[in-house]
Design a protein around this motif. Structure first.
Motif, PDB file in Angstrom:
ATOM      1  N   ARG A   1    -121.723  40.117  32.603  1.00 23.26           N
ATOM      2  CA  ARG A   1    -120.816  41.457  32.500  1.00 23.26           C
ATOM      3  C   ARG A   1    -121.173  42.910  31.191  1.00 23.26           C
ATOM      4  N   LYS A   2    -120.806  42.152  30.852  1.00 23.98           N
ATOM      5  CA  LYS A   2    -120.873  43.093  29.173  1.00 23.98           C
ATOM      6  C   LYS A   2    -122.640  43.730  28.973  1.00 23.98           C
TER       7      LYS A   2
ATOM      8  N   ASP B   1    -119.522  36.553  31.408  1.00 24.77           N
ATOM      9  CA  ASP B   1    -118.879  37.650  30.594  1.00 24.77           C
ATOM     10  C   ASP B   1    -119.977  38.127  30.126  1.00 24.77           C
TER      11      ASP B   1
ATOM     12  N   PRO C   1    -111.410  40.194  36.015  1.00 25.62           N
ATOM     13  CA  PRO C   1    -111.304  40.485  34.329  1.00 25.62           C
ATOM     14  C   PRO C   1    -111.161  41.621  34.200  1.00 25.62           C
TER      15      PRO C   1
ATOM     16  N   LYS D   1    -117.397  30.942  32.717  1.00 25.85           N
ATOM     17  CA  LYS D   1    -116.537  32.229  32.522  1.00 25.85           C
ATOM     18  C   LYS D   1    -117.121  32.440  31.553  1.00 25.85           C
ATOM     19  N   ARG D   2    -118.071  32.285  30.106  1.00 29.11           N
ATOM     20  CA  ARG D   2    -118.595  32.559  29.191  1.00 29.11           C
ATOM     21  C   ARG D   2    -120.010  33.765  29.430  1.00 29.11           C
TER      22      ARG D   2
END
Length: 596
Positions: free
Chosen positions: A386-387, A383, A202, A379-380
């Motif tokens: 992580r956000k 992500d 990332p 992966k989504r």
């Protein structure tokens, strides 16, 4: 001129034009430099702990951590008093709620084992993980979190010897670094490298980049404002007339700067200090890349200039790390060898160039063939997680910044203060006032059994690792390493002996021949003869750099004169020493049977 520019390797290819014209900066290279530099700082910090903590904080040290944690436990009225056999485990017998209360007040792993072995284990693990970062391995959250937790354990229990501003600064920087790296990727050191991370892990978050800029801004503006609110010499631009000589541990460059620099040069130096700390720091927050790069160069160059003239531990090098976030990849790219430039073009530049274009059906088909829907879904999810973590970080840091901001604008500004037990957001500052005269505490011992005038007492001086002592000894160079004992003795010269009970305790340990304490000293005249002194005293001296007009110039680095007695002669048989140590919470040490 153009041909020289190309031969030098600083050519700006299409990469530069594309990236500089883009509104979005990339920080792959910035993160790599940032994390490796932080690894070097962590390595230095844990090495300092490994070699010095047993004597400073160990079971038989000057300020033993077991005694400190026991006092905290008793003050909080936690748990039953442990038996003598388990004094190394202060939380023995505590309930889970009591353990949580203890950790919330003093967040350290040493609650569970505060022996010398545990202290050295923390330092050893810290050095090992730091080396992984330095060599570009394991750049991930578990590694950074482990390092931050271990150093938090040392700082929280380090008491006086870990009370410097750069300790909190390293913890705040280290905490932000946790969110700078990938989550769990690159955990295998044999498969982890810069080449594997580039363009695949990332991308560094803009939130963490800006929080680092917020950190360097607070560090610099805090240091600038504390000077304006401190000594008058910062207003009349005369501080450097004294600073080189009176700073904690001068180096040889400071000596020559003090005796050779004319007043006008020193005045210009103070003016540059004000411009960088009060003006250039704002450039770190500027949205335009060229302006921000100029600010970064000024901030980094300023730290190297300060480091050149003093032994300020790893403070200046640590301050450079958040300043690196003023730069994006366009700054570091020209410094890469051609092989890494090609790798960057292939894995980062082309990746973002292709992602900005509309995806054709053929590309979509290839993408589906290349990766399954399950992997895309994971992966989504990653992500999204992580956000959420990053926005939670922002929601945490912003409220914690209120206290430091109020402190910055307050006329009663204080420096190097934490507002939470974990030291996540802190206030900073340095040299709010500069002393005009250097005083040093000098320890001396004697083998004389009595101290009457007729005894012709011979006092022999202890020589410390780096602090001024023998006038003929050249000022040392040891930064970014740090001799904590030498620094703390420099501070003690500004206070009375009653305010520095730790120093009296150290003198008692020397009278007992404690080997860990002796290891902190460069020269113990009695250890060389395998003797233990009968009396020890501390005198206060005034030190000055020798000047060309003096007779000792070229032979001695310092001149000194006696000021007064700081701590009168004491021995292990002194009732006054026993009484003082008891009032300070320490006991009179017993003489050691053997000492190295």
């Amino acid at each position: 001129m153009e041909s020289w520019w190309k031969k030098s390797g600083w050519e700006w290819p299409n990469f530069w034009k594309q990236l500089s014209s883009s509104s979005t900066s990339r920080y792959w290279l910035t993160r790599e430099v940032y994390v490796r530099a932080l690894g070097l700082i962590y390595l230095t910090a844990f090495a300092i702990s490994y070699f010095q903590s047993p004597g400073l904080l160990g079971e038989d040290g000057i300020l033993p951590i077991p005694s400190f944690l026991s006092q905290v436990r008793d003050r909080l009225n936690l748990c039953d008093a442990p038996t003598r056999s388990d004094w190394r485990y202060p939380l023995d017998g505590c309930t889970y709620s009591e353990i949580f209360d203890s950790l919330s007040k003093v967040p350290t792993l040493l609650w569970f084992d505060c022996s010398d072995v545990a202290l050295l284990r923390i330092s050893s693990i810290g050095m090992t993980f730091s080396l992984l970062l330095v060599f570009g391995l394991c750049h991930n959250i578990p590694t950074l979190f482990t390092l931050w937790t271990l150093y938090q354990s040392l700082v929280s229990s380090g008491q006086l010897f870990y009370g410097y501003g750069w300790e909190s600064q390293l913890l705040e920087t280290g905490f932000l670094a946790i969110f700078m790296v990938p989550t769990f990727s690159n955990w295998n050191p044999f498969k982890s490298s810069f080449r594997s991370r580039l363009g695949e892990s990332p991308e560094p978050s803009r939130i963490v980049i800006w929080l680092n800029r917020w950190l360097i801004f607070r560090i610099m503006i805090g240091a600038g404002l504390i000077k304006l609110r401190g000594g008058s010499c910062w207003w009349d631009l005369s501080c450097l007339d004294y600073h080189y000589e009176t700073q904690p541990i001068p180096n040889p460059v400071a000596y020559f700067a003090h005796i050779l620099s004319p007043p006008v040069v020193n005045q210009f130096g103070v003016l540059v200090n004000h411009l960088v700390e009060l003006v250039a720091c704002w450039l770190a927050l500027f949205p335009l890349r060229p302006v921000r790069h100029i600010g970064g160069v000024l901030l980094v160059g300023f730290q190297f200039m300060i480091a050149l003239t003093g032994n300020l531990s790893f403070l200046n090098y640590l301050t450079i790390i958040p300043a690196l976030c003023c730069f994006d990849d366009s700054f570091f790219y020209p410094l890469l060898p051609s092989s890494l430039k090609n790798l960057y073009d292939r894995k980062v530049l082309h990746l973002h160039t292709s992602s900005s274009k509309e995806e054709t059906p053929d590309v979509t088909v290839r993408a589906v063939k290349k990766s399954s829907s399950a992997s895309l879904s994971s992966k989504r999810v990653a992500d999204i997680v992580r956000k959420i973590i990053l926005f939670s970080l922002l929601a945490l840091i912003l409220p914690l910044s209120v206290g430091p901001v109020k402190n910055l604008i307050s006329p009663n500004q204080i420096m190097n203060t934490s507002y939470d037990p974990l030291r996540l957001v802190n206030t900073y500052g340095a040299f709010g006032s500069v002393g005009k005269v250097r005083h040093e505490v000098v320890l001396m011992g004697t083998m004389n059994q009595t101290l009457t005038p007729a005894d012709q007492v011979v006092w022999e001086e202890y020589e410390f690792k780096c602090k001024p002592g023998d006038p003929d000894r050249r000022p040392c160079v040891y930064a970014p390493y740090h001799y904590r004992l030498d620094w703390q003795i420099w501070f003690s010269a500004f206070q009375s002996a009653k305010q520095n009970g730790w120093l009296v305790h150290m003198m008692a340990k020397l009278l007992a021949g404690a080997p860990h304490i002796r290891s902190l000293i460069a020269r113990d005249p009695f250890q060389e003869r395998k003797e233990i002194p009968v009396f020890i005293k501390a005198d206060l001296y005034e030190y000055h750099f020798t000047r060309p007009s003096e007779e000792t110039y070229g032979k001695s680095w310092w001149t000194r004169k006696y000021v007064n007695s700081y701590i009168p002669p004491v021995s292990l048989s002194s009732s006054s020493l026993d009484h003082f140590l008891n009032s300070y919470g320490c006991s009179l040490p017993r003489p050691y049977k053997q000492f190295d």
